[in-house]
Design a protein around this motif. Structure first.
Motif, PDB file in Angstrom:
ATOM      1  N   ILE A  16      20.348 -44.454 176.745  1.00 25.62           N
ATOM      2  CA  ILE A  16      20.208 -45.732 177.358  1.00 25.62           C
ATOM      3  C   ILE A  16      21.316 -46.477 177.337  1.00 25.62           C
ATOM      4  O   ILE A  16      22.345 -46.522 176.571  1.00 25.62           O
TER       5      ILE A  16
ATOM      6  N   LEU B 183      19.338 -51.930 177.339  1.00 26.28           N
ATOM      7  CA  LEU B 183      18.796 -52.167 175.956  1.00 26.28           C
ATOM      8  C   LEU B 183      18.088 -53.591 175.628  1.00 26.28           C
ATOM      9  O   LEU B 183      16.928 -53.155 174.989  1.00 26.28           O
TER      10      LEU B 183
ATOM     11  N   VAL C 228      14.506 -52.384 176.643  1.00 28.65           N
ATOM     12  CA  VAL C 228      13.805 -51.320 175.722  1.00 28.65           C
ATOM     13  C   VAL C 228      13.269 -52.081 174.548  1.00 28.65           C
ATOM     14  O   VAL C 228      12.044 -51.814 174.133  1.00 28.65           O
TER      15      VAL C 228
ATOM     16  N   ALA D 128       9.416 -52.215 173.449  1.00 28.24           N
ATOM     17  CA  ALA D 128       8.865 -51.947 172.035  1.00 28.24           C
ATOM     18  C   ALA D 128       8.371 -52.939 171.217  1.00 28.24           C
ATOM     19  O   ALA D 128       7.117 -52.809 170.564  1.00 28.24           O
TER      20      ALA D 128
END
Length: 58
Positions: free
Chosen positions: A3, A8, A11, A15
């Motif tokens: 990643i 980031l 991501v 999440a």
């Protein structure tokens, strides 16, 4: 799969969205009656679990 630093934030956002969706689903599910009648919320008190900062090193 690596990643990159640029990906980031995306991501983390995905999440967080997943955790929010799961929490909302479980909250709604707690009010749906079981086959015997009472809801899970009526059967068991729902307790929010929080981790202490001290738990991070375990």
């Amino acid at each position: 799969m690596a990643i990159t630093a640029a990906a980031l934030p995306l991501v983390i956002s995905v999440a967080d969205d997943g955790q929010t969706a799961l929490s909302q689903f479980l909250d709604r599910l707690a009010d749906i009656p079981t086959p015997s009648g009472p809801t899970p919320r009526q059967l068991l008190p729902i307790v929010e679990v929080r981790r202490d900062a001290d738990d991070d090193d375990r």
